[in-house]
Structure formats: structure tokens, C-alpha cells
Design an enzyme around this catalytic site. Structure first.
Site, short mmCIF file in Angstrom:
data_model
loop_
_atom_site.label_atom_id
_atom_site.label_comp_id
_atom_site.label_asym_id
_atom_site.label_seq_id
_atom_site.Cartn_x
_atom_site.Cartn_y
_atom_site.Cartn_z
N CYS A 151 28.46 42.33 -14.52
CA CYS A 151 28.90 42.19 -15.83
C CYS A 151 29.68 40.76 -15.85
O CYS A 151 29.45 40.06 -16.98
CB CYS A 151 30.02 43.24 -16.16
SG CYS A 151 30.71 43.86 -14.67
N HIS A 244 35.79 41.55 -19.88
CA HIS A 244 36.18 40.63 -18.71
C HIS A 244 36.56 39.18 -19.26
O HIS A 244 35.71 38.42 -19.96
CB HIS A 244 35.12 40.41 -17.68
CG HIS A 244 34.97 41.76 -17.03
ND1 HIS A 244 35.37 43.00 -17.01
CD2 HIS A 244 33.73 41.91 -16.32
CE1 HIS A 244 35.01 44.00 -16.41
NE2 HIS A 244 33.78 43.39 -15.92
N1 LIG Z 1 30.74 49.60 -15.72
C1 LIG Z 1 30.31 48.16 -15.95
O1 LIG Z 1 30.97 47.60 -16.53
C2 LIG Z 1 28.78 47.76 -15.49
C3 LIG Z 1 28.53 46.57 -15.84
C4 LIG Z 1 27.26 46.12 -15.33
C5 LIG Z 1 26.45 46.73 -14.39
N2 LIG Z 1 27.15 48.15 -14.06
C6 LIG Z 1 26.50 48.82 -12.89
O2 LIG Z 1 25.82 50.01 -13.62
C7 LIG Z 1 25.52 51.33 -13.04
C8 LIG Z 1 26.29 52.20 -13.81
O3 LIG Z 1 27.88 51.76 -13.91
P1 LIG Z 1 28.95 53.02 -14.37
O4 LIG Z 1 30.10 52.21 -14.39
O5 LIG Z 1 28.20 53.58 -15.52
O6 LIG Z 1 28.97 54.03 -13.43
P2 LIG Z 1 29.43 55.51 -13.47
O7 LIG Z 1 30.23 55.45 -14.70
O8 LIG Z 1 29.98 55.98 -12.19
O9 LIG Z 1 28.23 56.42 -13.92
C9 LIG Z 1 27.37 56.88 -12.88
C10 LIG Z 1 26.13 57.58 -13.57
O10 LIG Z 1 25.13 57.96 -12.54
C11 LIG Z 1 25.12 59.28 -12.56
N3 LIG Z 1 24.76 59.74 -11.09
C12 LIG Z 1 25.58 59.58 -10.08
N4 LIG Z 1 24.79 60.09 -8.93
C13 LIG Z 1 23.53 60.48 -9.23
C14 LIG Z 1 22.54 60.91 -8.64
N5 LIG Z 1 22.52 61.53 -7.36
N6 LIG Z 1 21.33 61.40 -9.37
C15 LIG Z 1 21.47 61.16 -10.64
N7 LIG Z 1 22.14 60.66 -11.42
C16 LIG Z 1 23.37 60.25 -10.79
C17 LIG Z 1 26.45 59.98 -12.90
O11 LIG Z 1 25.92 61.47 -13.28
P3 LIG Z 1 27.15 62.60 -13.26
O12 LIG Z 1 28.06 62.35 -14.23
O13 LIG Z 1 26.12 63.64 -13.27
O14 LIG Z 1 27.53 62.37 -11.73
C18 LIG Z 1 26.68 59.11 -13.91
O15 LIG Z 1 25.95 59.46 -15.22
C19 LIG Z 1 26.34 50.76 -11.48
O16 LIG Z 1 25.02 50.41 -10.73
C20 LIG Z 1 27.13 49.53 -11.85
O17 LIG Z 1 27.28 48.81 -10.80
C21 LIG Z 1 28.33 48.65 -14.47
#
Ligand SMILES: NC(=O)c1ccc[n+]([C@@H]2O[C@H](COP(=O)([O-])OP(=O)(O)OC[C@H]3O[C@@H](n4cnc5c(N)ncnc54)[C@H](OP(=O)(O)O)[C@@H]3O)[C@@H](O)[C@H]2O)c1
Length: 355
Positions: A151, A244
Site C-alpha cells: 500500500c 498513509h
Molecule cells: N490493509 C491494507 O491496507 C492492505 C493494503 C495492501 C495490501 N494488503 C494485503 O492484503 C491482504 C489482506 O489484508 P487485510 O488487511 O484485508 O487482512 P485481514 O483484515 O486480516 O483479512 C484477512 C482475510 O483473509 C481471510 N482468511 C484468513 N485465513 C484464511 C484461510 N486459511 N482461508 C481462507 N481465508 C482466510 C479472513 O477470513 P476470516 O474472517 O474468515 O478469518 C479475512 O477475510 C494481505 O495479504 C495484506 O498484506 C493489505
């Protein structure tokens, strides 16, 4: 026009909810599967919705969440997948989807360093789509993975690209002030961040450099060639919900003055604007002359039209001397730096005929 059948992986997360909102009633794509882990299986989207600035449509709120199984998605005729999975989980599931012939648009870092996988930002490196041809050949059914950048890198690269191209500035330092939503759920414990700033985000400073150089580099003779631009970063987590903020510093003899820097950034447009992609902001870089902007609370959702809210970065406080430049830029980390980046990538792939 028949819409392409899509699935969202990680629907309940920070990125997944943004996907669900941005893809609701999308002109090119129809989401037919909302997936997460078995912990969320069977829940309605309304039960997991936490985004305060995005309203849930009647259609979306009743949709049920299903477990993430690549074969099921293939059986349901899913053509493209939007992934908001944690990186450790994403690696195998995204590969399985691509091997089954689906196009995967990922937010996770697991495939960003693959030699035939682009880190795509359509305004900067739309030509890197060429790598997909190579990737498709090694996969059984012609699927592929396209990632978007970390990001903070997304905002930074977008701000640097016009300056590198127009003036040849090559030596950048950046200090980041990164929002809590960047850490996903459950994120940073409140007791650690309340009234505090955390001066370390795991692997972030390394990614700023390596991803930035890949994105700003070239794809030629079948491989990525890194840009020679130098990016030295210091990253912090601050007590802000979304957005950010990044303080950028550069040195170069004969630095152009404030006006030239501002007009070069403000006039920048590229392929997504040419194609009028649905989530492309009309102005990808909004330059403000206000002395106290950009601010996360005020400017994070910059961008028009409505579908591109949060897709523009905002640049302000441009200050130059004979041999130096300082500016602040702001990027919405879960929209332009997250889900919106992948949606724009998929829109480009669709319009360029590779979906
Ligand atoms: N947040 C940001 O600003 C941002 C920006 C760019 C990239 N990213 C990247 O985008 C990705 C997601 O980030 P996030 O911030 O959205 O994370 P998050 O809020 O922790 O969400 C993770 C998601 O993945 C699911 N999940 C976890 N374990 C799983 C499994 N074993 N099988 C299937 N689904 C599973 C979770 O489902 P449950 O609720 O059912 O556990 C939830 O829907 C990461 O790789 C992160 O590095 C994030």
C-alpha cells in the site's frame, strides 16, 4: 455486455470488504462467490461488515460467505478472482486458482517477486502486462496472477513516476505515517498505539525499495529489469484509521522549482484515463497548495468520479531549493493501495483483452 464471473477471497477482511463495495454493481464484473475462512462460512455479509464510510447495498447485505476452495470456484464458472488473503495463505490458493484457469488479482505479497508476475499499477507500468503471456504458458489452463503493490509503495510510485520521467530525479528518501487499517484485522493492539507512534513495520522498508524498483523498471526480452531509482524508507504506524501519509525528500543539482514540480504532477495522466476505466480517477494525482494538506481525515477519499473515490493520491507542501525537493503525499491504503488497485488492474486486463 455479459459480465465476467468473479469471486472475492478474504471477503471479511479490510481489503475484502473494500472489494465487495467496489465490485457491487460493477459494469464489467459480477461477483458470484464471496469467500473467507471456515470461521466465517455461512455468515451473511451484513454480519461481518465494518466499513464506516461505505454503505452496504440491499443486494450485498444478504449474500452468504462460503469457504475458499479453488475447485468449487472453478465449478461455479468463476473467471477472475480478487484476493485479499494474508500472504501465507494466499500463496497456494492463488496458485491453485491460476492453475485452474482463473485470472487472479492479488493484494498479497506472496507472488510479487515471481519472475513472470507483474506488480501492476496501470498508470505507471501497463506495459508489464506482457509478462502475463509468459506466465500463462507455464500454467496448465492459461490462468495467471497479477499482483498490486504494497500500500505505501503504490502511493509513492505514483508520485515518483512523473518526477523520474520528466526530470530524471533518482535519489529518494521517504518517511511514512501509516494508518492502522494497513495492518488488517485484528491489527495493532489499542494499548500499543493509543497516544503513540510505532517506528517499525515488519519488512515494509525493504518492500518500498524492492517493489518500487520493479514497478518503475522495464519489462524487456521476457524479464523485469529494475529501475536504478534509489528509495530509502523509514516506516511508522500511527493512530489514524485510513490513509498513509508519506514525507518524500529528493536531492539533485538544478532541481526544478515548485511550480514545475506541481504542474508535472497535476497534469499526469496515463492509460487508465485514456481508456476511461470505471475505477480510474480523472486526475490520478491531485496537487494542493493549502499549507496544511494533505491530511488523512480530509483527503484519503480523493478521486472522481464516484467509483474512483479513494483512487487519487494527494500531493502537497511542495518545497524546492536549488538542489532539493520535499513534499507530502497521501494514499488511501485499502482503496488505491489495496482493493481499488486490483480492481483497476482487472479493468485494464479486461479492456486489453487478456481476461
Ligand atoms: N490493509 C491494507 O491496507 C492492505 C493494503 C495492501 C495490501 N494488503 C494485503 O492484503 C491482504 C489482506 O489484508 P487485510 O488487511 O484485508 O487482512 P485481514 O483484515 O486480516 O483479512 C484477512 C482475510 O483473509 C481471510 N482468511 C484468513 N485465513 C484464511 C484461510 N486459511 N482461508 C481462507 N481465508 C482466510 C479472513 O477470513 P476470516 O474472517 O474468515 O478469518 C479475512 O477475510 C494481505 O495479504 C495484506 O498484506 C493489505
Amino acid at each position: 455486455m455479459t459480465k465476467r464471473r468473479a469471486a472475492i477471497l478474504g471477503t471479511t477482511g479490510m481489503i475484502g470488504q473494500r472489494f465487495a463495495h467496489m465490485l457491487d454493481d460493477h459494469p464489467y464484473f459480477e461477483v458470484v462467490a464471496y469467500c473467507a475462512s471456515d470461521r466465517s462460512q455461512g455468515k451473511k455479509i451484513s454480519e461481518v461488515w465494518k466499513l464506516p464510510d461505505a454503505e452496504l447495498s440491499d443486494d450485498l447485505e444478504g449474500r452468504a460467505i462460503q469457504q475458499t476452495v479453488a475447485e468449487d470456484l472453478s465449478r461455479e464458472g468463476v473467471e477472475l478472482v480478487f484476493s485479499g488473503l494474508p500472504s501465507d495463505v494466499a500463496k497456494d490458493i492463488e496458485d491453485e486458482c491460476a492453475e485452474l484457469g482463473m485470472a487472479v488479482f492479488s493484494n498479497a505479497s506472496s507472488h510479487r517477486t515471481d519472475p513472470d508476475t507483474p506488480i501492476l499499477i496501470p498508470e505507471i507500468n501497463h506495459d508489464h502486462l506482457e509478462a502475463v503471456d509468459i506466465q500463462r504458458k507455464r500454467r496448465r489452463k492459461g490462468g495467471y496472477i497479477i499482483t498490486n503493490a504494497n500500500c505505501s509503495v503504490t502511493g509513492l510510485a505514483l508520485g515518483l513516476k512523473p518526477l523520474v520521467d520528466a526530470f530524471g530525479i533518482e535519489d529518494f528518501h521517504v518517511a511514512t505515517y501509516q494508518a492502522l487499517s494497513g495492518a488488517g484485522y485484528p491489527g495493532v493492539p489499542a494499548v500499543d498505539i493509543l497516544g503513540n507512534i510505532l517506528p517499525h513495520i515488519s519488512k515494509e522498508e525493504e518492500k518500498m525499495k524492492s517493489e518500487g524498483r520493479k514497478i518503475l523498471g522495464r519489462f524487456e526480452h521476457g524479464q523485469f529489469v529494475d529501475s536504478s531509482v534509489s528509495i530509502l524508507a523509514s516506516c511508522t504506524r500511527v493512530n489514524v484509521r485510513d490513509g498513509h501519509l508519506e514525507a518524500v525528500f529528493a536531492r539533485m543539482p538544478d532541481m526544478p522549482d515548485n511550480e514545475r514540480i506541481a504542474s508535472t504532477l497535476g497534469e499526469f495522466k496515463s492509460r487508465p484515463q485514456e481508456l476511461s476505466l470505471p475505477s480510474a480517477p480523472v486526475e490520478p494525482i491531485i496537487v494542493t497548495a493549502a499549507p496544511n494538506r494533505p491530511q488523512p481525515l480530509v483527503d484519503s477519499l480523493a478521486g472522481s468520479p464516484e467509483r474512483a473515490r479513494g483512487m487519487a493520491i494527494t500531493v502537497g507542501r511542495i518545497r524546492t531549493t536549488e538542489d532539493s525537493l520535499r513534499l507530502f503525499l497521501l494514499v488511501h491504503n485499502t482503496i488505491r493501495g489495496g482493493a481499488g488497485g486490483s480492481v483497476l488492474n482487472a479493468e485494464l486486463a479486461h479492456r486489453e483483452g487478456i481476461l
